[in-house]
Enzyme design. Structure first.
Site, PDB file in Angstrom:
ATOM      1  N   GLN A 206     -23.245 -15.502 -47.419  1.00  0.00           N
ATOM      2  CA  GLN A 206     -23.223 -14.171 -46.808  1.00  0.00           C
ATOM      3  C   GLN A 206     -22.807 -14.259 -45.341  1.00  0.00           C
ATOM      4  O   GLN A 206     -23.246 -15.145 -44.616  1.00  0.00           O
ATOM      5  CB  GLN A 206     -24.599 -13.517 -46.934  1.00  0.00           C
ATOM      6  CG  GLN A 206     -25.067 -13.353 -48.382  1.00  0.00           C
ATOM      7  CD  GLN A 206     -24.343 -12.242 -49.122  1.00  0.00           C
ATOM      8  OE1 GLN A 206     -23.658 -11.422 -48.533  1.00  0.00           O
ATOM      9  NE2 GLN A 206     -24.490 -12.230 -50.436  1.00  0.00           N
ATOM     10  N   TYR A 235     -23.040 -14.898 -60.508  1.00  0.00           N
ATOM     11  CA  TYR A 235     -22.208 -14.986 -59.287  1.00  0.00           C
ATOM     12  C   TYR A 235     -23.108 -15.461 -58.126  1.00  0.00           C
ATOM     13  O   TYR A 235     -23.195 -14.810 -57.084  1.00  0.00           O
ATOM     14  CB  TYR A 235     -21.570 -13.644 -58.922  1.00  0.00           C
ATOM     15  CG  TYR A 235     -20.877 -12.931 -60.058  1.00  0.00           C
ATOM     16  CD1 TYR A 235     -19.527 -13.189 -60.347  1.00  0.00           C
ATOM     17  CD2 TYR A 235     -21.540 -11.994 -60.848  1.00  0.00           C
ATOM     18  CE1 TYR A 235     -18.880 -12.522 -61.385  1.00  0.00           C
ATOM     19  CE2 TYR A 235     -20.903 -11.334 -61.881  1.00  0.00           C
ATOM     20  CZ  TYR A 235     -19.576 -11.599 -62.142  1.00  0.00           C
ATOM     21  OH  TYR A 235     -18.937 -10.934 -63.169  1.00  0.00           O
ATOM     22  N   GLU A 256     -22.219 -19.789 -61.483  1.00  0.00           N
ATOM     23  CA  GLU A 256     -21.206 -19.732 -60.433  1.00  0.00           C
ATOM     24  C   GLU A 256     -20.017 -20.569 -60.891  1.00  0.00           C
ATOM     25  O   GLU A 256     -20.198 -21.638 -61.474  1.00  0.00           O
ATOM     26  CB  GLU A 256     -21.812 -20.298 -59.125  1.00  0.00           C
ATOM     27  CG  GLU A 256     -20.841 -20.702 -58.042  1.00  0.00           C
ATOM     28  CD  GLU A 256     -19.995 -19.540 -57.506  1.00  0.00           C
ATOM     29  OE1 GLU A 256     -20.545 -18.469 -57.203  1.00  0.00           O
ATOM     30  OE2 GLU A 256     -18.766 -19.723 -57.394  1.00  0.00           O
ATOM     31  N   ASP A 304     -23.986 -10.197 -58.311  1.00  0.00           N
ATOM     32  CA  ASP A 304     -23.436 -10.040 -56.949  1.00  0.00           C
ATOM     33  C   ASP A 304     -21.975 -10.477 -57.000  1.00  0.00           C
ATOM     34  O   ASP A 304     -21.603 -11.522 -56.475  1.00  0.00           O
ATOM     35  CB  ASP A 304     -24.253 -10.912 -55.982  1.00  0.00           C
ATOM     36  CG  ASP A 304     -23.781 -10.776 -54.542  1.00  0.00           C
ATOM     37  OD1 ASP A 304     -22.892  -9.950 -54.275  1.00  0.00           O
ATOM     38  OD2 ASP A 304     -24.308 -11.510 -53.685  1.00  0.00           O
ATOM     39  N   CYS A 331     -20.524  -5.399 -52.152  1.00  0.00           N
ATOM     40  CA  CYS A 331     -19.939  -5.060 -50.840  1.00  0.00           C
ATOM     41  C   CYS A 331     -18.817  -4.034 -51.032  1.00  0.00           C
ATOM     42  O   CYS A 331     -18.080  -3.759 -50.094  1.00  0.00           O
ATOM     43  CB  CYS A 331     -19.421  -6.314 -50.147  1.00  0.00           C
ATOM     44  SG  CYS A 331     -18.113  -7.129 -51.065  1.00  0.00           S
TER      45      CYS A 331
HETATM   46  C1  SAM Z   1     -19.992 -12.014 -53.337  1.00  0.00           C
HETATM   47  S1  SAM Z   1     -20.216 -13.710 -53.666  1.00  0.00           S
HETATM   48  C2  SAM Z   1     -21.992 -13.758 -53.893  1.00  0.00           C
HETATM   49  C3  SAM Z   1     -22.608 -15.119 -53.793  1.00  0.00           C
HETATM   50  C4  SAM Z   1     -24.125 -15.190 -53.791  1.00  0.00           C
HETATM   51  N1  SAM Z   1     -24.730 -14.246 -54.699  1.00  0.00           N
HETATM   52  C5  SAM Z   1     -24.688 -15.030 -52.393  1.00  0.00           C
HETATM   53  O1  SAM Z   1     -25.539 -14.170 -52.177  1.00  0.00           O
HETATM   54  O2  SAM Z   1     -24.291 -15.812 -51.505  1.00  0.00           O
HETATM   55  C6  SAM Z   1     -19.557 -13.864 -55.277  1.00  0.00           C
HETATM   56  C7  SAM Z   1     -19.598 -15.260 -55.865  1.00  0.00           C
HETATM   57  O3  SAM Z   1     -19.160 -15.187 -57.218  1.00  0.00           O
HETATM   58  C8  SAM Z   1     -18.307 -16.277 -57.515  1.00  0.00           C
HETATM   59  N2  SAM Z   1     -17.457 -15.807 -58.627  1.00  0.00           N
HETATM   60  C9  SAM Z   1     -16.413 -14.936 -58.564  1.00  0.00           C
HETATM   61  N3  SAM Z   1     -15.945 -14.671 -59.802  1.00  0.00           N
HETATM   62  C10 SAM Z   1     -16.725 -15.370 -60.669  1.00  0.00           C
HETATM   63  C11 SAM Z   1     -16.772 -15.486 -62.096  1.00  0.00           C
HETATM   64  N4  SAM Z   1     -15.924 -14.818 -62.866  1.00  0.00           N
HETATM   65  N5  SAM Z   1     -17.698 -16.291 -62.655  1.00  0.00           N
HETATM   66  C12 SAM Z   1     -18.587 -16.969 -61.868  1.00  0.00           C
HETATM   67  N6  SAM Z   1     -18.613 -16.889 -60.521  1.00  0.00           N
HETATM   68  C13 SAM Z   1     -17.698 -16.105 -59.920  1.00  0.00           C
HETATM   69  C14 SAM Z   1     -17.611 -16.565 -56.211  1.00  0.00           C
HETATM   70  O4  SAM Z   1     -17.156 -17.905 -56.173  1.00  0.00           O
HETATM   71  C15 SAM Z   1     -18.725 -16.297 -55.191  1.00  0.00           C
HETATM   72  O5  SAM Z   1     -19.479 -17.460 -54.944  1.00  0.00           O
END
Ligand code: SAM
Length: 392
Positions: A206, A235, A256, A304, A331
């Site tokens: 974040q 995620y 993830e 998320d 977001c």
């Molecule tokens: C907005 S970030 C949120 C991360 C975490 N929840 C945090 O609070 O730090 C979204 C995360 O989802 C991962 N991501 C995106 N698409 C994905 C998918 N299809 N499957 C698994 N992870 C994914 C990204 O690599 C990233 O780490």
């Protein structure tokens, strides 16, 4: 930026209201904005800078201009904390001194494309990741000079991205992002709500740790977690809510797709003694495999996703688990509203207020939290507990 704090909050609430209305969710209540505890400046603990040239051919280091790839120097950027401002200044100074050539996409000449700087709010340590089209000796010199000038820089890493397009990082089909050491260690540590998070080069974390701390605490509170309840954090990045929730309930699973982030999450589970398991996979493909372990047992789910929101089919697969409730962190108000409207069409309800968090002061952006609860005819959870398969 012409608005003061309360004016900005009102503008964001208006914007979110308009989006909800567009998705026929006008009846959903919006809570007040949780303010940024650090005020409106110095909050941004990750900064991405680009390298280019001025019209007169001088090397420029700074932010990308809106709408094009021009570089705008930002030596006095007030969004970043002082340690990142100093690191940016040092990076700009030594790039020019060493004449490290910026990469030019049109001619494919030059080397340096961008850099990602992340500072820990807890320790003040900084990690620097240089992104270059190819490896040269000057890059190691540059990293050493920056680390020598700013002693909070504890690690410097190089990522090679020779690909077309503007994406900062390039990953292979398994989500692996190649990095090699230029100096120091490969992680910094951030502590939120008493939980330590290891963050490595290229990991998502974040932007504003002080607000993330409030956000995670609200997620855990609104999920009404109790001892013994399984939590699924989709995620999850480097461990997000999963680590915190696991300490509360005794068991959480995070999903993830980025391998490095999953490694860091596992490491953090170990140092926090948090009974959390992390799966490296895309959410869409991981969910069917989780059905047997988490289906029908009253799992509390956190999502998320990235700005685009949930991929097609993900919500149906989550609903198939018959979870007890879902916390949706976003977001992007448009993606959130679209997915909430979809959840409603499946019989789910938005419970209570959507909460707003001032994660990005002085910008139009806002972080949101919504809670979804199941339809009234939802079957009660089976007594069977979650099936653990701890992988460390
Ligand atoms: C907005 S970030 C949120 C991360 C975490 N929840 C945090 O609070 O730090 C979204 C995360 O989802 C991962 N991501 C995106 N698409 C994905 C998918 N299809 N499957 C698994 N992870 C994914 C990204 O690599 C990233 O780490």
């Amino acid at each position: 930026m012409h608005l003061d704090g309360p004016g900005q909050s009102d503008a964001r609430r208006d914007r979110v209201s308009a989006v909800l209305e567009r998705f026929e969710l006008a009846d959903v209540a919006l809570g007040p904005i949780h303010p940024c505890p650090d005020g409106l400046q110095d909050y941004r603990h990750v900064v991405k800078v680009g390298f280019g040239r001025s019209d007169r051919g001088r090397i420029r280091v700074g932010a990308w201009a809106r709408g094009n790839r021009d570089i705008v120097p930002i030596p006095g950027c007030l969004a970043a904390p002082e340690v990142l401002r100093r690191t940016m200044m040092s990076l700009a100074h030594h790039t020019i001194q060493l004449d490290v050539e910026p990469f030019e996409p049109e001619t494919e000449r030059g080397v340096l494309r961008s850099a990602v700087l992340r500072a820990s709010r807890t320790t003040g340590e900084v990690m620097l990741t240089l992104v270059a089209a190819r490896r040269t000796r000057k890059l190691a010199e540059l990293a050493e000079e920056v680390a020598r000038g700013v002693n909070q820089v504890v690690g410097a890493w190089l990522h090679i991205n020779a690909g077309p397009g503007n994406a900062i990082f390039q990953r292979d089909g398994d989500g692996v992002m190649g990095v090699s050491a230029l100096a120091g260690k490969d992680w910094i540590e951030e502590t939120l709500n008493g939980t330590a998070y290891r963050i490595g080069p290229g990991d998502f974390f974040q932007t504003n740790p002080s607000v993330a701390e409030v956000l995670y605490a609200r997620v855990v509170e609104r999920l009404e977690l109790a001892q013994g309840e399984p939590v699924l954090d989709l995620y999850c990045g480097v461990g997000g809510v999963a680590l915190l929730a696991a300490k509360r309930t005794g068991f959480a699973i995070g999903v993830e797709e980025i391998e490095g982030a999953v490694n860091r999450a596992r490491e953090s589970a170990r140092i926090n003694r948090a009974p959390a398991e992390f799966i490296c996979d895309g959410v869409l493909t991981a969910l069917p495999d989780l059905q047997e372990r988490l289906g029908g047992v009253g799992t509390k789910v956190v999502v998320d996703p990235a700005r685009r929101g949930l991929e097609e089919g993900v919500l149906e697969r989550i609903v198939a688990l018959q979870p007890a409730r879902i916390a949706y962190v976003s977001c992007n108000p448009d993606a959130l509203a679209r997915d909430l409207a979809h959840a409603r069409s499946l019989g789910w309800r938005v419970q209570g207020e959507i909460e707003l968090f001032d994660m990005f002061p002085n910008t139009a952006h806002v972080e949101l939290l919504a809670i979804l609860v199941p339809p009234d005819d939802h079957p009660p959870p089976k007594r069977r507990g979650p099936q653990r398969k701890l992988v460390r």
